[in-house]
Design an enzyme around this catalytic site. Structure first.
Site, PDB file in Angstrom:
ATOM      1  N   LYS A 181      26.555  36.769  26.465  1.00 39.45           N
ATOM      2  CA  LYS A 181      26.091  37.483  25.497  1.00 39.45           C
ATOM      3  C   LYS A 181      27.406  38.222  24.694  1.00 39.45           C
ATOM      4  O   LYS A 181      27.450  38.922  23.878  1.00 39.45           O
ATOM      5  CB  LYS A 181      25.255  38.947  25.966  1.00 39.45           C
ATOM      6  CG  LYS A 181      23.973  38.246  26.505  1.00 39.45           C
ATOM      7  CD  LYS A 181      23.183  39.513  26.897  1.00 39.45           C
ATOM      8  CE  LYS A 181      22.124  39.104  27.652  1.00 39.45           C
ATOM      9  NZ  LYS A 181      21.251  40.311  28.225  1.00 39.45           N
ATOM     10  N   HIS A 208      26.118  54.485  10.874  1.00 34.60           N
ATOM     11  CA  HIS A 208      26.157  53.676  12.031  1.00 34.60           C
ATOM     12  C   HIS A 208      27.201  52.623  11.814  1.00 34.60           C
ATOM     13  O   HIS A 208      27.216  51.720  12.639  1.00 34.60           O
ATOM     14  CB  HIS A 208      24.920  53.280  12.676  1.00 34.60           C
ATOM     15  CG  HIS A 208      23.870  54.323  12.910  1.00 34.60           C
ATOM     16  ND1 HIS A 208      24.185  55.418  13.667  1.00 34.60           N
ATOM     17  CD2 HIS A 208      22.611  54.665  12.274  1.00 34.60           C
ATOM     18  CE1 HIS A 208      23.177  56.161  13.900  1.00 34.60           C
ATOM     19  NE2 HIS A 208      22.310  55.747  12.891  1.00 34.60           N
ATOM     20  N   ARG A 234      23.176  53.024  18.579  1.00 32.56           N
ATOM     21  CA  ARG A 234      23.143  53.575  19.632  1.00 32.56           C
ATOM     22  C   ARG A 234      24.480  53.609  20.423  1.00 32.56           C
ATOM     23  O   ARG A 234      24.677  54.271  21.458  1.00 32.56           O
ATOM     24  CB  ARG A 234      22.202  52.780  20.658  1.00 32.56           C
ATOM     25  CG  ARG A 234      20.593  52.970  20.055  1.00 32.56           C
ATOM     26  CD  ARG A 234      19.611  52.434  21.201  1.00 32.56           C
ATOM     27  NE  ARG A 234      19.424  53.201  22.308  1.00 32.56           N
ATOM     28  CZ  ARG A 234      18.600  53.012  23.279  1.00 32.56           C
ATOM     29  NH1 ARG A 234      17.905  51.950  23.152  1.00 32.56           N
ATOM     30  NH2 ARG A 234      18.679  53.609  24.360  1.00 32.56           N
ATOM     31  N   ARG A 275      20.431  36.047  48.690  1.00 33.72           N
ATOM     32  CA  ARG A 275      19.921  37.399  47.563  1.00 33.72           C
ATOM     33  C   ARG A 275      18.687  37.960  48.083  1.00 33.72           C
ATOM     34  O   ARG A 275      17.745  37.332  47.899  1.00 33.72           O
ATOM     35  CB  ARG A 275      19.959  36.863  46.134  1.00 33.72           C
ATOM     36  CG  ARG A 275      21.142  35.963  45.728  1.00 33.72           C
ATOM     37  CD  ARG A 275      22.309  37.070  45.484  1.00 33.72           C
ATOM     38  NE  ARG A 275      23.630  36.353  45.171  1.00 33.72           N
ATOM     39  CZ  ARG A 275      24.572  36.912  44.350  1.00 33.72           C
ATOM     40  NH1 ARG A 275      24.459  38.202  44.201  1.00 33.72           N
ATOM     41  NH2 ARG A 275      25.679  36.199  44.369  1.00 33.72           N
ATOM     42  N   ARG A 305      12.780  47.216  33.903  1.00 33.73           N
ATOM     43  CA  ARG A 305      12.494  46.436  32.721  1.00 33.73           C
ATOM     44  C   ARG A 305      11.039  46.031  32.687  1.00 33.73           C
ATOM     45  O   ARG A 305      10.655  45.605  33.620  1.00 33.73           O
ATOM     46  CB  ARG A 305      13.372  45.202  32.783  1.00 33.73           C
ATOM     47  CG  ARG A 305      14.952  45.533  32.666  1.00 33.73           C
ATOM     48  CD  ARG A 305      15.410  46.266  31.600  1.00 33.73           C
ATOM     49  NE  ARG A 305      15.506  45.655  30.181  1.00 33.73           N
ATOM     50  CZ  ARG A 305      16.060  44.727  29.488  1.00 33.73           C
ATOM     51  NH1 ARG A 305      17.168  44.599  30.432  1.00 33.73           N
ATOM     52  NH2 ARG A 305      15.913  44.314  28.480  1.00 33.73           N
TER      53      ARG A 305
END
Length: 267
Positions: free
Chosen positions: A58, A91, A110, A152, A257
């Site tokens: 990202k 912003h 934010r 995991r 989430r």
């Protein structure tokens, strides 16, 4: 939050619009976002030309003559190219002004975004060093997913949202990929069979690529988040009806989430 498809579309737009432009100055109005904006940024970028715009997970990566500008949009950030001068809003935290008069403006209500600078190898930067393989490349496969899931102790949805496992799969597309794969999001990752891992790797690639091809769910030109609920089978449709079997969808929270799935279709 902008996810991989939204960031990729932003990358393509910036590649088209700013590659070859020369930086005249950098204006920083908010010296601290999620991390402090590097104080040397203006000096580092001034007079430099943008050579390329790339992406890792990202993160947007702007290659300049002297190094790399690393940008993460956070929860609410976006980059907008202004062709004529405009007064900054509340912003609008960082402007990169080019010699042709255009301005690349970073807007982030934010302040969860990040702007960093490095002259070293990108793989060595702390923000990028631990990121897993890109999901749209051959490095990400069912065999890889099966291997990393064996040890995991985490549910499968959180596994595929872990940037150290695979780069850039966020909440929206994790929900959708798991639905298509027929896998419950709250299953233990280590319980997945090799066949299920192969199927999940395919559906992760599918939902990401389809979103990119369709223009994603995020209006990158204006920066406004505009999701299209009808495009989703499960995300944002908690307690709605399954598009496959007609049964009721369930909504839970995993890793804090929102998570939606069909208890009939997903096992």
């Amino acid at each position: 939050m902008p996810e991989l498809p939204e960031v990729e579309l932003t990358r393509r737009r910036l590649e088209r619009d700013i590659t070859g432009k020369q930086v005249q100055q950098v204006l920083v109005r908010a010296p601290k976002l999620r991390l402090p904006v590097p104080p040397e940024l203006e000096e580092a970028l001034k007079g430099r030309t943008v050579r390329a715009v790339e992406r890792r997970g990202k993160y947007l990566l702007l290659e300049c003559e002297a190094g790399w500008l690393i940008v993460h949009l956070g929860m609410t950030g976006f980059l907008r190219l202004l062709h004529t001068p405009q007064l900054p809003g509340k912003h609008d935290h960082v402007d990169i002004v080019f010699t042709d008069g255009s301005v690349l403006r970073f807007h982030d209500p934010r302040k969860f975004g990040t702007i960093a600078w490095t002259t070293d190898s990108l793989d060595k930067h702390p923000l990028l060093a631990g990121i897993g393989p890109e999901p749209l490349t051959a490095a990400f496969s069912g065999a890889y997913l099966f291997r990393v899931s064996r040890t995991r102790r985490v549910v499968v949805k959180l596994l595929i949202m872990n940037m150290a496992i695979v780069a850039g799969v966020g909440n929206i597309y994790a929900n959708e990929a798991l639905f298509r794969a027929g896998i419950r999001p709250d299953r233990a990752a280590s319980s997945l069979s090799r066949t299920e891992c192969e199927r999940l790797a395919v559906t992760i690639r599918e939902v990401l690529q389809e979103s990119i091809d369709l223009g994603s769910t995020y209006r990158v030109e204006e920066g406004t988040v505009t999701y299209h609920p009808l495009a989703f089978d499960v995300y944002g449709r908690g307690h709605g009806t399954c598009t496959s079997c007609g049964g009721a969808l369930e909504a839970v929270r995993l890793g804090n989430r929102s998570t939606v799935f069909c208890p009939r279709c997903q096992q």
